[in-house]
Write an enzyme that holds these catalytic residues in place. Structure first.
Site, PDB file in Angstrom:
ATOM      1  N   GLY A 185      -6.184  19.531   6.749  1.00 54.20           N
ATOM      2  CA  GLY A 185      -7.225  19.229   7.720  1.00 54.20           C
ATOM      3  C   GLY A 185      -7.893  17.890   7.454  1.00 54.20           C
ATOM      4  O   GLY A 185      -7.283  16.942   6.967  1.00 54.20           O
ATOM      5  N   GLY A 186      -9.193  17.832   7.752  1.00 55.13           N
ATOM      6  CA  GLY A 186      -9.937  16.587   7.591  1.00 55.13           C
ATOM      7  C   GLY A 186      -9.964  16.078   6.172  1.00 55.13           C
ATOM      8  O   GLY A 186     -10.143  14.875   5.936  1.00 55.13           O
ATOM      9  N   GLY A 420      11.760 -15.913  12.807  1.00 57.94           N
ATOM     10  CA  GLY A 420      10.365 -15.554  12.631  1.00 57.94           C
ATOM     11  C   GLY A 420      10.100 -14.841  11.328  1.00 57.94           C
ATOM     12  O   GLY A 420       8.988 -14.931  10.776  1.00 57.94           O
ATOM     13  N   ALA A 421      11.082 -14.121  10.805  1.00 52.82           N
ATOM     14  CA  ALA A 421      10.899 -13.415   9.537  1.00 52.82           C
ATOM     15  C   ALA A 421      10.639 -14.406   8.403  1.00 52.82           C
ATOM     16  O   ALA A 421       9.877 -14.121   7.474  1.00 52.82           O
ATOM     17  CB  ALA A 421      12.122 -12.563   9.231  1.00 52.82           C
TER      18      ALA A 421
END
Length: 530
Positions: A185-186, A420-421
């Protein structure tokens, strides 16, 4: 002293100081012993240590100072008024690891299943505030069943206080979460907010909704480990940075990680005496990395040759294996290494690799750890799945992290660096302080074959022998734009170096950059890609 309905009862009021001290020792012994021997045996039967046993493994012997050991909850209803054990299910305090202060809290699963109530949460809030104020790392040893249902919304508010402090401490002190039991859960969001997450196979799990809820909502059947076990989070989700087979090994590795981190963001990581010569030549590197860009090799072997005594700690080793993130030492100084791994997906950048490296770069920048980037990258991974999954957005995270980093940054191009890498992997154009290359480097917009097909498409199509023309054009492109000194001639690489001297060059460069200072623009904070 007796215990009635889990509540300590003092037989008679002591009449003098000695009696008071005896009473104190009796109460403290009760707190140290925990709820019962049966509860301890049940914990051990699961292959799990108790909270105090874990703290003993983490901290230097005899260094632990406990805070609020005698704290008990004040809740009533649902039988809670009859169960008020000391510590309220969490042990908090501070000690040392290799002589340096570390704060810790550890859930005691034997008490309320380690569930968090109001008093429990208040103790954690206090130790977190102390860690931030003292400027020392915080380690949480997590083994709890979530919020204490009997205390209702007060327990949930306690989690909110933890999350707020996790965020306030982020980038200020190192925060390490060690998962040694369930975390559902949280409660799972606190570890997710920290710098590093450790897990133990078979005994620790993390998930937002458990297997029963998953089955009820989706019809899928799965075990707790299959849903949120150590191997799942270390290899599939990327939630866990480290996974180990037993608690002893896990906690020993936490100690090792702490030895590589500074106390806080105002200090440098601790230096260590190195007996590995700074000028040690590594002739093996000449044979380890093939000149042929299409042949794979293991980048971890390169890292072993460079760092002191071949010793380093790889982060997220089993997730996004096409990129390596590691901490090690060069000349005794802690450094971060970010490197493409040609053995996995040829070392391309994809969504997960970009996320993994971006967070690592941000962490290193926050804690003054110099970054060395080892490039052998053919580009970003093409494909519909990558584009629809947001490779542009995720790749920009890595770009942003590098551009925003003010620590010393050195990049080394071993072989391929395409498109771009190449720019994203800390090129000189985005702020690398020094850029080196080996004679085997190939820096270009794309590989020679692809470039030739684009640039000379018409000539190849019109040729009598297209294959021969393509081969000729590829050689021409390589000779003109991809020779090892092309980038150096244009000032985009500071030097082309002998691979065998790489360790010496890096150590000398780090020594020069140690006093580097860079200011960021005045702003509340940036808005990084999400």
């Amino acid at each position: 002293m007796t215990v009635l309905n889990d509540i300590p009862q003092v037989a008679a009021e002591p009449s003098d100081a000695r009696g008071r001290v005896a009473e104190l020792h009796a109460v403290r012994a009760l707190a140290l012993a925990g709820p019962s021997e049966k509860a301890t045996e049940a914990q051990h039967a699961k292959g799990k240590l108790t909270a105090r046993e874990r703290i003993e493994l983490l901290l230097d012997a005899g260094s632990f100072s406990e805070v609020e050991q005698l704290r008990r909850h004040r809740a009533t209803g649902f039988g809670l008024e009859a169960k008020k054990p000391y510590t309220d299910g969490v042990i908090t305090g501070w000690g040392t690891v290799e002589g340096r202060t570390v704060f810790v809290y550890a859930h005691d699963f034997r008490i309320f299943g380690g569930a968090l109530g109001e008093a429990h949460a208040t103790k954690i809030h206090k130790i977190m505030d102390m860690a931030i104020a003292a400027g020392a790392p915080l380690v949480s040893l997590n083994d709890g069943a979530g919020a204490r249902i009997q205390e209702g919304v007060s327990a949930l508010a306690g989690y909110g206080g933890i999350f707020q402090r996790n965020t306030r401490a982020s980038g200020v002190i190192p925060q390490i979460s060690v998962m040694l039991g369930p975390c559902a859960g949280g409660a799972a969001y606190s570890p997710a907010l920290t710098d590093f997450v450790f897990m133990v196979r078979e005994t620790s799990q993390m998930f937002i909704t458990g297997p029963d809820v998953v089955k009820a909502v989706t019809g899928e059947e799965i075990t707790q480990n299959g849903l949120g076990g150590a191997d799942v989070h270390a290899g599939t989700s990327g939630v866990a940075h480290f996974a180990y087979d037993d608690e002893e090994t896990c906690i020993a590795e936490v100690r090792y990680l702490l030895s590589l981190l500074p106390q806080n963001n105002r200090e440098h990581p601790p230096r260590a005496e190195s007996f590995d010569p700074a000028d040690r030549r590594s002739e093996v590197l000449l044979d380890l990395v093939p000149a042929d860009g299409n042949r794979p090799y293991d980048m971890t072997k390169v890292i072993e040759e460079l760092v002191d005594d071949g010793d380093y700690l790889e982060v997220h080793e089993r997730w996004a294996r096409n990129i390596i993130c590691a901490l090690g030492r060069l000349g005794g100084q802690v450094v971060a290494l970010v490197a493409n791994q040609p053995q996995s997906l040829a070392g391309v950048l994809d969504i997960e690799a970009s996320e993994k490296a971006a967070r690592f770069v941000q962490m290193c920048d926050a804690f003054s750890i110099p970054i060395i980037t080892l490039l052998d990258v053919p580009g970003f991974l093409p494909g519909v799945g990558q584009e629809h999954g947001g490779i542009i957005r995720h790749g920009a995270k890595l770009l942003y992290a590098y551009c925003n980093a003010t620590v010393p940054r050195i990049s080394l191009i071993l072989r391929k660096a395409y498109g771009g890498a190449y720019i994203v992997m800390d090129s000189q154009s985005i702020g690398a302080d020094l850029t080196y290359a080996w004679p085997t480097n190939e820096i270009a917009v794309m590989g020679a074959e692809g470039a030739a097909n684009v640039i000379f498409r018409r000539q190849i199509a019109d040729a009598e022998d297209p294959a021969a023309m393509r081969e000729r054009m590829v050689k021409e492109y390589k000779a003109e734009l991809m020779h090892p000194y092309y980038a150096a001639e244009r000032g985009l690489v500071d030097d082309v170096i002998d691979p065998a001297r790489t360790r010496e060059v890096l150590i000398n460069s780090l020594a020069m950059l140690r006093s580097k200072h860079a200011d960021l623009p005045s702003r509340k904070h940036g808005n990084p890609p999400q």
